[in-house]
Design a protein around this motif. Structure first.
Motif, short mmCIF file in Angstrom:
data_model
loop_
_atom_site.label_atom_id
_atom_site.label_comp_id
_atom_site.label_asym_id
_atom_site.label_seq_id
_atom_site.Cartn_x
_atom_site.Cartn_y
_atom_site.Cartn_z
N ASN A 87 0.87 -1.33 0.41
CA ASN A 87 -0.27 0.06 0.29
C ASN A 87 0.52 1.51 -0.10
N GLU A 88 0.73 2.27 -1.10
CA GLU A 88 1.35 3.02 -0.54
C GLU A 88 0.55 4.89 -1.10
N ALA A 89 1.63 5.40 -0.07
CA ALA A 89 0.69 6.92 -0.22
C ALA A 89 0.31 7.39 -0.89
N PRO A 90 -1.09 7.77 -1.01
CA PRO A 90 -1.52 9.07 -2.24
C PRO A 90 -1.07 9.49 -2.53
N ARG A 149 5.96 5.82 -10.12
CA ARG A 149 4.93 4.10 -9.48
C ARG A 149 4.70 3.33 -10.14
#
Ligand SMILES: Cc1ncc(COP(=O)(O)O)c(C=O)c1O
Length: 400
Positions: free
Chosen positions: A2-5, A40
């Motif tokens: 999970n990557e930070a928005p 990303r």
């Protein structure tokens, strides 16, 4: 994982480029740094291969479909007109080799153009016995009346193709594409455009501008990475192309023999009669992911707004540089402008353009210096509030 928005891209906001070390990055006409969105997208695609190997391939086929659709939206084109190429040179070569030439056909080129839009036509001239005609590109900036007279005279000889850049790489002059294309078409010539110095930041619409063929790499104003680009061929013209650059993936149903069991390995499947016939072998997948992410940003911000933003920046910078004795090569009329400001150093000063470029770079103002012109090229992340800082660095360099 999970990557930070990430923050939504916004004009003048550099927060999507946290690794960029420059205090002012003004070399988008050379190579653009990737945004976090691009980073990303590439990392995820790479991760998918790392995790799943060949099983990750299917998703990349769909991704290229999405990418062609985004590029079509950017160009104002039908998606059937869009193919993917490794770079601008490959796009020029594809058209130069595949056009249905007749011996003695004339190609009109422009002196002063970047060589990518010359070399392939020279090779084609050798292979197909073509005649190359030349006009000075810079005449359209310095004396448009004479330039259009010379164009009319040349076209009247009978020209098969006019090959020009949307934007000249050193002066930043935006060629009067629509007017040139209208005159070319009226005389039966087609129009090929090298768009790498504008596409993504300078408005262009292939239908309105009368473009028949166009190509662009993605590492400049499209803000993708090296090794991936776009080719546009007006769909009505594609069937006439001779598929001299076709590869195994250029055929209809090219994949069938790899997935549907025995009996499908054939060499007589027709070659696609579309721009994507040039996609003949395994593509640059990571470059395609990078380009999809960056074009998504350009479409969301809007090319018209990016153009106005960068030109606001350049208005202030140009005034400051001219006040310091630099000669600006920027067009006086807005329709001749791009997002490039080319300048020559103050006459009689101690600095040449290359020495200035190096000294500015050492102080964190990154520019480029093609053909002896000092080139400032801001894009959407540049904040116009940088300009006083850039000018103070220029002062410091001039004082050395
Ligand atoms: C007008 C123009 N065309 C083409 C290129 C590059 O061509 P390619 O993408 O083949 O390296 C450049 C700059 O590198 C350019 O300024």
């Amino acid at each position: 994982m999970n990557e930070a928005p990430l923050a939504a891209p916004s004009l003048g906001d550099r927060s999507l480029f946290p690794s960029l070390t420059a205090r002012a990055y003004l070399a988008h006409a050379a190579i653009s740094p990737p945004s976090l969105l691009v980073e990303r997208a590439v990392t995820q695609a790479f991760g998918a291969y790392a995790a799943r190997g060949a099983l990750a391939f299917g998703a990349t086929v769909e991704q290229r479909g999405r990418l062609r659709a985004s590029l079509a939206a950017l160009l104002g084109a039908d998606v059937a007109g869009v193919g993917l190429v490794p770079n601008t040179s490959a796009g020029v070569t594809d058209v130069a080799l595949c056009l249905p030439w007749r011996e003695g056909d004339r190609v009109l080129l422009f002196e002063g153009e970047f060589p990518a839009n010359v070399t392939a036509w020279q090779r084609a001239a050798e292979l197909f016995a073509l005649e190359l005609l030349w006009l000075p590109a810079d005449l359209f900036r310095t004396d448009p009346t004479r330039a259009f007279e010379a164009l009319a005279h040349t076209l009247s000889k009978g020209v098969r193709l006019v090959a020009l850049s949307q934007v000249q790489f050193q002066t930043g002059f935006r060629m009067p594409l629509r007017e040139i294309a209208a005159r070319a078409h009226a005389q039966g010539a087609e129009v090929f455009v090298d768009a790498i110095q504008g596409l993504g930041a300078v408005p262009l619409d292939v239908a309105l501008d009368g473009v028949d063929y166009l190509t662009s790499g993605s590492h400049k104003w499209l803000m993708g990475t090296e090794g991936c680009g776009v080719l546009y061929v007006r769909p009505e013209l594609a069937p006439a192309l001779r598929p001299h650059v076709a590869g195994w993936l250029s055929h209809e149903d090219a994949f069938r023999f790899l997935v549907e069991g025995p009996g499908h390995l054939r060499y007589d499947r027709p070659v696609r009669k579309r721009a994507d016939l040039v996609e003949g072998g395994t593509p640059n997948t990571l470059g395609c992911y990078a380009l999809e992410a960056s074009v998504g940003v350009l479409l969301s911000l809007g090319v018209d707004r990016i153009y106005a933003h960068a030109n606001g920046y350049l208005d202030a910078l140009e005034a400051g540089l001219v006040a310091r004795g630099f000669e600006s090569l920027r067009a006086k009329r807005p329709e001749g402008r791009s997002c490039i400001l080319g300048v020559r150093p103050p006459a009689g000063g101690r600095h040449s353009a290359p020495t200035l470029q190096r000294a500015l770079g050492e102080r964190g103002v990154v520019t480029s210096v093609p053909d002896g012109v000092l080139r400032f090229a801001p894009h959407w992340p540049n904040d116009p509030r940088e300009v006083p800082d850039v000018l103070s660095v220029v002062d410091a360099v001039l004082a050395t």
